[in-house]
Design a protein around this motif. Sequence first.
Motif, PDB file in Angstrom:
ATOM      1  N   ARG A   1      -3.078   0.157  -3.894  1.00 31.36           N
ATOM      2  CA  ARG A   1      -2.921  -1.175  -3.302  1.00 31.36           C
ATOM      3  C   ARG A   1      -2.630  -2.178  -4.418  1.00 31.36           C
ATOM      4  O   ARG A   1      -3.320  -2.185  -5.438  1.00 31.36           O
ATOM      5  CB  ARG A   1      -4.185  -1.578  -2.557  1.00 31.36           C
ATOM      6  CG  ARG A   1      -4.411  -0.790  -1.299  1.00 31.36           C
ATOM      7  CD  ARG A   1      -5.626  -1.303  -0.525  1.00 31.36           C
ATOM      8  NE  ARG A   1      -5.871  -0.470   0.621  1.00 31.36           N
ATOM      9  CZ  ARG A   1      -6.648   0.610   0.625  1.00 31.36           C
ATOM     10  NH1 ARG A   1      -7.261   0.981  -0.465  1.00 31.36           N
ATOM     11  NH2 ARG A   1      -6.802   1.320   1.726  1.00 31.36           N
ATOM     12  N   TYR A   2      -1.642  -3.021  -4.170  1.00 30.96           N
ATOM     13  CA  TYR A   2      -1.256  -4.015  -5.181  1.00 30.96           C
ATOM     14  C   TYR A   2      -0.475  -5.142  -4.526  1.00 30.96           C
ATOM     15  O   TYR A   2       0.085  -4.985  -3.451  1.00 30.96           O
ATOM     16  CB  TYR A   2      -0.425  -3.353  -6.286  1.00 30.96           C
ATOM     17  CG  TYR A   2       0.836  -2.689  -5.789  1.00 30.96           C
ATOM     18  CD1 TYR A   2       2.056  -3.323  -5.896  1.00 30.96           C
ATOM     19  CD2 TYR A   2       0.802  -1.422  -5.216  1.00 30.96           C
ATOM     20  CE1 TYR A   2       3.225  -2.728  -5.445  1.00 30.96           C
ATOM     21  CE2 TYR A   2       1.951  -0.812  -4.755  1.00 30.96           C
ATOM     22  CZ  TYR A   2       3.159  -1.465  -4.872  1.00 30.96           C
ATOM     23  OH  TYR A   2       4.306  -0.863  -4.410  1.00 30.96           O
ATOM     24  N   ASP A   3      -0.460  -6.289  -5.185  1.00 34.97           N
ATOM     25  CA  ASP A   3       0.295  -7.450  -4.731  1.00 34.97           C
ATOM     26  C   ASP A   3       1.147  -7.930  -5.890  1.00 34.97           C
ATOM     27  O   ASP A   3       0.676  -8.693  -6.730  1.00 34.97           O
ATOM     28  CB  ASP A   3      -0.633  -8.585  -4.272  1.00 34.97           C
ATOM     29  CG  ASP A   3      -1.351  -8.260  -2.981  1.00 34.97           C
ATOM     30  OD1 ASP A   3      -0.700  -7.707  -2.074  1.00 34.97           O
ATOM     31  OD2 ASP A   3      -2.548  -8.547  -2.880  1.00 34.97           O
TER      32      ASP A   3
ATOM     33  N   TYR B   1       5.323  -7.116  -7.971  1.00 34.20           N
ATOM     34  CA  TYR B   1       6.483  -6.241  -8.088  1.00 34.20           C
ATOM     35  C   TYR B   1       6.798  -5.983  -9.553  1.00 34.20           C
ATOM     36  O   TYR B   1       6.840  -6.902 -10.373  1.00 34.20           O
ATOM     37  CB  TYR B   1       7.723  -6.841  -7.417  1.00 34.20           C
ATOM     38  CG  TYR B   1       8.924  -5.953  -7.555  1.00 34.20           C
ATOM     39  CD1 TYR B   1       9.104  -4.876  -6.706  1.00 34.20           C
ATOM     40  CD2 TYR B   1       9.859  -6.167  -8.553  1.00 34.20           C
ATOM     41  CE1 TYR B   1      10.197  -4.028  -6.838  1.00 34.20           C
ATOM     42  CE2 TYR B   1      10.955  -5.331  -8.700  1.00 34.20           C
ATOM     43  CZ  TYR B   1      11.112  -4.262  -7.840  1.00 34.20           C
ATOM     44  OH  TYR B   1      12.182  -3.419  -7.984  1.00 34.20           O
TER      45      TYR B   1
ATOM     46  N   GLU C   1       0.856  -1.184   0.000  1.00 31.90           N
ATOM     47  CA  GLU C   1       0.000   0.000   0.000  1.00 31.90           C
ATOM     48  C   GLU C   1       0.891   1.232   0.000  1.00 31.90           C
ATOM     49  O   GLU C   1       1.819   1.328   0.804  1.00 31.90           O
ATOM     50  CB  GLU C   1      -0.898  -0.004   1.230  1.00 31.90           C
ATOM     51  CG  GLU C   1      -1.860   1.139   1.274  1.00 31.90           C
ATOM     52  CD  GLU C   1      -2.825   1.039   2.429  1.00 31.90           C
ATOM     53  OE1 GLU C   1      -2.769   1.914   3.304  1.00 31.90           O
ATOM     54  OE2 GLU C   1      -3.617   0.073   2.466  1.00 31.90           O
TER      55      GLU C   1
END
Length: 74
Positions: A55-57, A59, A2
């Motif tokens: 927000r992210y999951d 790379y 986040e």
Amino acid sequence: MERKIRLTQNAVQHFVAVAARCDFDIDISYNSYTVDAKSFLGVYGLDFGQTLTVRYDGYNAEFEELLKNYAVAC
């Protein structure tokens, strides 16, 4: 992950283009309003006077550098 960022209307096209190259979901929100960060119209409809939460999951080096450029000091 986040991150807190600030965008301008002029930065939206570049932000969305970089986000679209990521192979994971990215949401951007403020208050209770959340949009897909890969949607130009969704992101462009945000209130740029607000601090936005990304927000992210996943790379992606280019995306991380972009977020660093728009980061808000906490």
